[in-house]
Design a protein around this motif. Structure first.
Motif, PDB file in Angstrom:
ATOM      1  N   ALA A   1      41.256  49.910  37.660  1.00  8.52           N
ATOM      2  CA  ALA A   1      40.039  49.119  37.872  1.00  8.52           C
ATOM      3  C   ALA A   1      39.828  48.850  39.359  1.00  8.52           C
ATOM      4  CB  ALA A   1      40.112  47.810  37.096  1.00  8.52           C
TER       5      ALA A   1
ATOM      6  N   ARG B   1      38.722  51.984  41.224  1.00 11.04           N
ATOM      7  CA  ARG B   1      37.318  52.253  40.920  1.00 11.04           C
ATOM      8  C   ARG B   1      36.427  51.273  41.667  1.00 11.04           C
ATOM      9  NH1 ARG B   1      37.752  53.176  34.399  1.00 11.04           N
ATOM     10  NH2 ARG B   1      38.709  55.241  34.479  1.00 11.04           N
ATOM     11  N   GLY B   2      36.837  49.997  41.719  1.00 13.46           N
ATOM     12  CA  GLY B   2      36.079  48.996  42.468  1.00 13.46           C
ATOM     13  C   GLY B   2      36.035  49.311  43.951  1.00 13.46           C
TER      14      GLY B   2
ATOM     15  N   GLU C   1      35.650  45.502  33.590  1.00 14.32           N
ATOM     16  CA  GLU C   1      36.341  46.667  33.030  1.00 14.32           C
ATOM     17  C   GLU C   1      37.776  46.301  32.670  1.00 14.32           C
ATOM     18  OE1 GLU C   1      38.098  50.740  34.913  1.00 14.32           O
ATOM     19  OE2 GLU C   1      35.997  50.321  35.364  1.00 14.32           O
TER      20      GLU C   1
ATOM     21  N   ALA D   1      34.678  45.761  38.257  1.00 12.17           N
ATOM     22  CA  ALA D   1      36.070  46.146  38.018  1.00 12.17           C
ATOM     23  C   ALA D   1      36.775  45.095  37.173  1.00 12.17           C
ATOM     24  CB  ALA D   1      36.795  46.348  39.343  1.00 12.17           C
TER      25      ALA D   1
END
Length: 104
Positions: free
Chosen positions: A62, A65-66, A29, A26
């Motif tokens: 991010a 998503r992590g 990203e 993350a």
């Protein structure tokens, strides 16, 4: 429920509690999305107070998503984040702080 000792932050999106966490992936990203060359530059950007709404938004994407939710920017941009812009900024600040906290 998010575990702050594991670097997790709860973010309520459209009334659904989600876990956010800045994993190494993350963070990578996030570096790419914000155009930063290193983790140090990324942290300095947030510590320096020169943070735009898009920075907070990308940090949350991010982090979510992590945390395991495969959300896209397009999905999150139209979502309701609990607490509005202030709630989003607080969650983003907590993500950065917890990602770089050194365990005692």
């Amino acid at each position: 429920m998010a575990n702050p000792h594991a670097g997790e932050v709860e973010v309520v999106v459209d009334g659904v509690p989600r876990t956010a966490k800045l994993t190494l992936g993350a963070l990578a990203e996030l570096e790419a999305a914000l155009g930063e060359d290193s983790l140090v530059a990324l942290v300095e950007r947030f510590e320096g107070g020169q943070v735009a709404a898009r920075d907070v938004f990308r940090l949350l994407v991010a982090g979510l998503r992590g945390g395991g939710w495969r959300v896209t920017e397009a999905e999150l941009v139209s979502a309701d984040i609990a607490g509005g812009p202030v709630g989003a900024a607080k969650a983003a600040a907590a993500l950065i702080a917890r990602a770089f906290a050194v365990p005692e």
